[in-house]
Scaffold this active site. Structure first.
Site, PDB file in Angstrom:
ATOM      1  N   ASP A  93      -0.898   1.212  -9.182  1.00  0.00           N
ATOM      2  CA  ASP A  93      -1.847   0.105  -9.294  1.00  0.00           C
ATOM      3  C   ASP A  93      -2.770   0.011  -8.094  1.00  0.00           C
ATOM      4  O   ASP A  93      -2.485   0.541  -7.019  1.00  0.00           O
ATOM      5  CB  ASP A  93      -1.114  -1.222  -9.490  1.00  0.00           C
ATOM      6  CG  ASP A  93      -0.243  -1.618  -8.297  1.00  0.00           C
ATOM      7  OD1 ASP A  93       0.417  -0.722  -7.723  1.00  0.00           O
ATOM      8  OD2 ASP A  93      -0.231  -2.809  -7.933  1.00  0.00           O
ATOM      9  N   GLU A 188       2.889  -2.358  -7.188  1.00  0.00           N
ATOM     10  CA  GLU A 188       3.171  -2.443  -5.757  1.00  0.00           C
ATOM     11  C   GLU A 188       2.303  -3.498  -5.083  1.00  0.00           C
ATOM     12  O   GLU A 188       2.753  -4.227  -4.198  1.00  0.00           O
ATOM     13  CB  GLU A 188       2.948  -1.079  -5.101  1.00  0.00           C
ATOM     14  CG  GLU A 188       3.451  -0.969  -3.661  1.00  0.00           C
ATOM     15  CD  GLU A 188       2.398  -1.297  -2.614  1.00  0.00           C
ATOM     16  OE1 GLU A 188       2.729  -1.291  -1.412  1.00  0.00           O
ATOM     17  OE2 GLU A 188       1.235  -1.562  -2.987  1.00  0.00           O
TER      18      GLU A 188
END
Length: 424
Positions: A93, A188
């Site tokens: 991400d 994350e």
């Protein structure tokens, strides 16, 4: 273990391909992963991993990608059966606070110095004087966004480096390595990257995230981190008739923020200094929520920061007795150094790998966190090595292809060193 011009060409191609996939996570989502679009890149990586010979590559129900490169150590080798399984990890991400879709990467070959004006927004200039690492990258190939989005080097540089190291090993069967486990994680950036990480199933003894910044940096410390939510409930009435009736939650929240110690904000701290960071505020006269990040390198300092916030809330509550003010603190992660120092060999190998490359390793504490912080406390010790990106979370993010190549080489050196240690 040196990447040649073809390896670097493929590294660049991978990186440019990955950053154009929108994988922005969503801090306010309650699903996992927080955005389904992260799985678009995950599915792409599964197919690429299979093409590289990692036949078990798969994405699980949570969006994690796992794969295995089996050991190729001969049965008669002294290290056979002794090399610990090593994990290489990066996250899918990108940061939720800066536009991350429609990335248009700009490639600057043979960077000659000076400011870099971004083509999509001429007001966005990566200034040479404000980016000292540009002086270290003269002659390099640099990649930026067009200035309207972030680039996504955090952490698609890490993904591209891991994939390139795997491709290099496929082309160099003479390079001996133990079993390598690969993982690409979602979410994350919203602090949930290890929420469903299958540590027992992953099966690695040690791991390394490729999610750092500068060439040669090895990070074995992170902040201890908590989040705090301050909720203010007021009372709304028509402002024309509000005397002695209205309790304005906006004013109460503003009073809390105004009382924060000016020496303990992100914009006034550096190095090992802790901070309190009000990063999100939303609401109206009736109700306001303020989100805080609480960060420090020791649990003692972390609790001191939280006590300061508690005290401020109590003071403001006394000044606005008609308001209801509450605070909720939630643990995020702890300094990975507490875990890593118990088995320092995982760090020693990374430092030696950098020296093998003719570089002096820079051991650093991260003013932030990585998946490795939580993984280390889940039983998988995971220091962080550089991935090369600069100005993370910004439309002025940039990365050096040469630094990315060195990160991939560092990963290969780490794998070689574990074989050497096992066979000694």
């Amino acid at each position: 273990m040196t990447l040649d011009s073809q390896d670097r060409k493929e590294l660049l191609e991978r990186f440019l391909r990955y950053v154009q996939v929108d994988t922005q996570s969503d801090e306010n989502s309650t699903s996992f992963p927080s955005t389904e679009k992260q799985k678009d890149l995950a599915r792409m990586l599964v197919e690429e991993l299979k093409a590289l010979g990692l036949s078990d590559a798969a994405m699980d129900q949570w969006g994690y990608v796992y794969a295995t490169l089996p050991s190729n150590i001969p049965a008669d080798h002294p290290a056979h059966g002794k090399v610990p399984t090593i994990g290489l990890i990066a996250h899918l991400d990108t940061y939720f606070g800066t536009p991350g879709g429609g990335v248009k990467p700009q490639v600057i070959e043979n960077y000659a110095g000076g400011d870099i004006t971004l083509p999509g927004d001429s007001n966005q200039v990566i200034r040479y004087a404000e980016n000292p690492n540009l002086a270290r990258c003269l002659g390099h190939t640099l990649i930026t966004s067009d200035g309207t989005t972030l680039l996504g080097a955090d952490d698609k540089a890490g993904i591209a480096e891991i994939m390139t190291a795997l491709a290099w090993m496929q082309r160099h069967p003479e390079f001996l390595h133990g079993t390598v486990r690969v993982a690409f994680t979602p979410d994350e950036e919203v602090g949930r990257g290890t929420e469903h990480f299958d540590v027992p199933g992953f099966g690695a003894r040690y791991a390394y995230t490729l999610d750092g910044s500068d060439l040669g940096e090895i990070e074995d410390e992170t902040f201890c981190a908590d989040s705090a939510l301050v909720t203010v409930e007021g009372h709304d009435v028509h402002p024309g008739y509000a005397k002695d009736k209205m309790t304005n939650a906006v004013r109460v929240a503003a009073a809390i923020i105004e009382r924060l110690p000016k020496d303990f904000l992100p914009e006034t701290t550096e190095g090992r200094q802790p901070y309190l960071h009000p990063y999100d505020i939303r609401g109206d006269v009736s109700k306001v929520e303020v989100k805080f990040l609480v960060r420090a390198f020791s649990e003692e300092e972390l609790h001191q920061q939280e006590a300061t916030l508690q005290r401020i809330v109590e003071e403001v509550r006394a000044s606005f007795p008609q308001a209801k003010v509450s605070i909720t603190i939630k643990e995020s992660y702890r300094n990975m150094a507490y875990a890593i120092r118990k088995e320092p060999q995982v760090l020693e190998v990374a430092l030696e790998a950098v020296r093998r490359m003719g570089l002096e390793p820079v051991r650093k504490a991260i003013r932030g966190g990585t998946d490795g912080a939580r993984l280390s406390f889940m039983g998988l010790l995971t220091p962080n090595i550089w991935a090369g990106g600069q100005n993370f979370h910004s439309v002025q993010e940039w990365v050096s292809l040469e630094w990315m190549a060195k990160a991939a080489e560092c990963a290969l050196n780490i794998l070689a060193l574990w074989v050497e240690r096992a066979g000694a």
